[in-house]
Scaffold this motif. Structure first.
Motif, PDB file in Angstrom:
ATOM      1  N   GLN A  51       4.247  -5.257  -0.861  1.00 51.94           N
ATOM      2  CA  GLN A  51       4.719  -4.184  -0.140  1.00 51.94           C
ATOM      3  C   GLN A  51       5.847  -4.451   0.959  1.00 51.94           C
ATOM      4  OE1 GLN A  51       0.388  -3.548   1.413  1.00 51.94           O
ATOM      5  NE2 GLN A  51       1.002  -1.578   0.642  1.00 51.94           N
ATOM      6  N   ARG A  52       6.439  -3.316   1.220  1.00 47.59           N
ATOM      7  CA  ARG A  52       7.683  -3.597   2.108  1.00 47.59           C
ATOM      8  C   ARG A  52       7.499  -4.211   3.229  1.00 47.59           C
ATOM      9  NH1 ARG A  52      12.110  -0.905   0.751  1.00 47.59           N
ATOM     10  NH2 ARG A  52      10.900   0.479  -0.605  1.00 47.59           N
ATOM     11  N   PRO A  53       7.923  -5.290   3.703  1.00 49.26           N
ATOM     12  CA  PRO A  53       7.303  -6.027   4.950  1.00 49.26           C
ATOM     13  C   PRO A  53       7.486  -5.123   6.254  1.00 49.26           C
ATOM     14  CG  PRO A  53       8.903  -7.429   3.862  1.00 49.26           C
ATOM     15  CD  PRO A  53       9.080  -6.159   2.896  1.00 49.26           C
ATOM     16  N   PRO A  69      13.397   3.599   2.278  1.00 45.29           N
ATOM     17  CA  PRO A  69      13.183   4.273   0.984  1.00 45.29           C
ATOM     18  C   PRO A  69      11.797   3.833   0.614  1.00 45.29           C
ATOM     19  CG  PRO A  69      14.881   2.719   1.173  1.00 45.29           C
ATOM     20  CD  PRO A  69      14.298   2.435   2.400  1.00 45.29           C
ATOM     21  N   LEU A  70      11.436   4.651  -0.435  1.00 48.67           N
ATOM     22  CA  LEU A  70      10.077   4.365  -1.127  1.00 48.67           C
ATOM     23  C   LEU A  70       9.880   4.343  -2.390  1.00 48.67           C
ATOM     24  CD1 LEU A  70       8.046   7.727   0.269  1.00 48.67           C
ATOM     25  CD2 LEU A  70       7.796   5.277   0.972  1.00 48.67           C
ATOM     26  N   ASN A  71       9.498   3.167  -2.837  1.00 46.49           N
ATOM     27  CA  ASN A  71       9.203   2.773  -4.237  1.00 46.49           C
ATOM     28  C   ASN A  71       7.673   3.081  -4.688  1.00 46.49           C
ATOM     29  OD1 ASN A  71      11.803   1.877  -4.632  1.00 46.49           O
ATOM     30  ND2 ASN A  71      11.250  -0.065  -3.727  1.00 46.49           N
ATOM     31  N   ASP A 181       5.532   0.257  -2.822  1.00 51.11           N
ATOM     32  CA  ASP A 181       5.012   0.790  -1.544  1.00 51.11           C
ATOM     33  C   ASP A 181       3.800   1.373  -1.808  1.00 51.11           C
ATOM     34  OD1 ASP A 181       7.259   0.179   0.376  1.00 51.11           O
ATOM     35  OD2 ASP A 181       8.344   1.481  -1.059  1.00 51.11           O
ATOM     36  N   HIS A 182       3.439   2.222  -2.932  1.00 49.18           N
ATOM     37  CA  HIS A 182       2.360   3.078  -3.194  1.00 49.18           C
ATOM     38  C   HIS A 182       2.349   2.998  -4.873  1.00 49.18           C
ATOM     39  CE1 HIS A 182       1.953   4.251   0.675  1.00 49.18           C
ATOM     40  NE2 HIS A 182       3.252   4.919   0.734  1.00 49.18           N
ATOM     41  N   VAL A 183       1.128   3.258  -4.980  1.00 48.90           N
ATOM     42  CA  VAL A 183       0.817   3.440  -6.636  1.00 48.90           C
ATOM     43  C   VAL A 183       0.038   4.899  -6.771  1.00 48.90           C
ATOM     44  CG1 VAL A 183       1.073   0.843  -7.444  1.00 48.90           C
ATOM     45  CG2 VAL A 183      -1.382   1.985  -6.398  1.00 48.90           C
TER      46      VAL A 183
END
Length: 446
Positions: A51-53, A69-71, A181-183
């Protein structure tokens, strides 16, 4: 006069009590609906290492706010994890064949047949959706899931789901060097339910097509796909383009662009019954990470996506090259690493928007390159497959300075394969010929 005043005060009191009662009923109903939708959700924990630190340990609403940003990894599984999924065909392993009434079962033996990395810019002005072909060969990371501990080995990326959704997310992180970041994962039954909930999805094909494997059969032109026909369209890997997985990703992009247009339409968003049915269906059809495991966060994410117009949504397929050791699989192509670098730098890939970096300065968050990532995986001298499907450009356009190529519009017609990708009674033929040779097979949609 006194009696008239008393009656008026009585009527006002009755109206006031009615309004208060109605507000109370609506509040209770809203609370019950909120609780019902929350209970629909199934969630899994993501490894913090991918995940994003800068994100909080429990992402929640704050992590969805603009400025970062979001991935989001979207996975379409052939899990057949419910009796409904099993009835739609495919491999129902022993672990998946038990259970009834839609009860969630194990993903043992499942494959992640659709893997799309959704990148939403820090300023929330544009979005890209990058498909990773299911037959991409990678080094499967060390994973523990579904009661299985797997050591690193080389295999197709879609095999990672057998070790759990977190393993698939880790594999995509290792391949792209991007934080996840999410699934969000949806299975066969979920696709059918969601397409029903929005009243069908309009797609176009440029020729007659019949794929006897996915059972998709459509005449040339535009069709509204509802339920099972939507699943047939998304699953076909013999009907479009190259007659393989790359062609399938382009067709999937067209389908998703059509879904985006449908959800954006006023007729969908302003109909409370449709909105509720879609929310109820979506929350019961998906598995998410714990950071999205409540309706508030999902609603915020949905609103964020809904505000991004289709003209600023770009659909891509990761550039690949054939594996010299196996013609049935692919490797990340030379353009893969530059593409993921652009995503890491939050550079807009849409035709009508400037790079997000020129509007909002954000810190690039990446990890040290790992063995098996896009920059180190084996490649060959064979030219890479086309990689980008822009939602607005009908002609090939190469973004300035890029190593990947835009292809046909996601709003156009899916190109039916002209190769002998299917067979009937043992005779190889094109999907167009298969259509002509199967007059008794019913159409998937009128």
């Amino acid at each position: 006069a006194r009696r008239t005043g008393t009656r008026r005060r009585g009527r006002r009191l009755a109206v006031l009590l009615t309004v208060v009662g109605l507000a109370t009923v609506l509040a209770v109903a809203g609370y019950l609906v909120f609780g019902h939708l929350n209970r629909n959700l199934t969630s899994i924990a993501l490894p913090q290492s991918i995940q994003r630190p800068s994100a909080s340990p429990t992402p929640g609403v704050s992590a969805l706010a603009a400025g970062t940003p979001l991935n989001i990894l979207v996975v379409g599984s052939d899990t057949r994890s419910t009796s409904v999924d099993c009835s739609l065909g495919g491999d129902c392993s022993q672990a998946n064949a038990t259970g009834s009434g839609g009860a969630q079962l194990s993903t043992v033996g499942a494959n992640a047949d659709v893997e799309m990395l959704v990148h939403i810019s820090a300023d929330r002005s544009n979005m890209s959706v990058t498909s990773i072909p299911r037959d991409t060969m990678i080094t499967v990371p060390s994973c523990t899931g579904n009661g299985i501990t797997e050591t690193p080995h080389v295999d197709r990326i879609n095999s990672t789901l057998a070790y759990g959704l977190a393993c698939t997310a880790t594999a995509v992180h290792d391949l792209t060097n991007l934080p996840i970041d999410h699934v969000v994962m949806v299975d066969f039954g979920g696709v059918v339910k969601i397409s029903d909930a929005i009243g069908g999805v309009s797609v176009c094909v440029n020729n007659n097509v019949y794929d006897p494997y996915s059972h998709l059969k459509l005449t040339k032109g535009t069709h509204t796909l509802v339920g099972l026909s939507a699943l047939e369209f998304l699953r076909t890997r013999h009907g479009f383009g190259d007659g393989g997985d790359i062609g399938r990703t382009v067709a999937q992009h067209m389908f998703l662009a059509a879904v985006q247009r449908k959800v954006e339409s006023a007729g969908t968003l302003l109909n409370p019954v449709t909105v509720y049915n879609l929310a109820d269906t979506a929350t019961s059809a998906v598995t998410v990470d714990t950071g999205l495991a409540n309706v508030t966060d999902l609603a915020r994410l949905a609103v964020t996506v809904a505000k991004i117009p289709t003209s600023r949504t770009t659909f891509l397929t990761m550039p690949t090259v054939p594996d010299p050791a196996n013609p049935n699989v692919v490797l990340p192509g030379p353009g893969a690493a530059p593409l993921f670098t652009k995503i890491a730098d939050d550079v807009s890939l849409s035709a009508d928007s400037t790079p997000a970096a020129s509007r909002t300065t954000t810190s690039r968050t990446t990890s040290p390159r790992k063995s098996g990532s896009a920059s180190t995986t084996r490649t060959s001298s064979v030219a890479s497959h086309p990689a980008t499907t822009a939602s607005t450009s009908p002609t090939p356009v190469a973004p300035s300075g890029s190593d990947f190529q835009q292809t046909a519009s996601a709003g156009g017609c899916a190109t039916v394969s002209q190769q002998a990708t299917v067979s009937i009674n043992g005779v190889p033929m094109t999907p167009i010929q298969a259509f002509a040779d199967s007059p008794t097979v019913p159409l998937s949609a009128p």
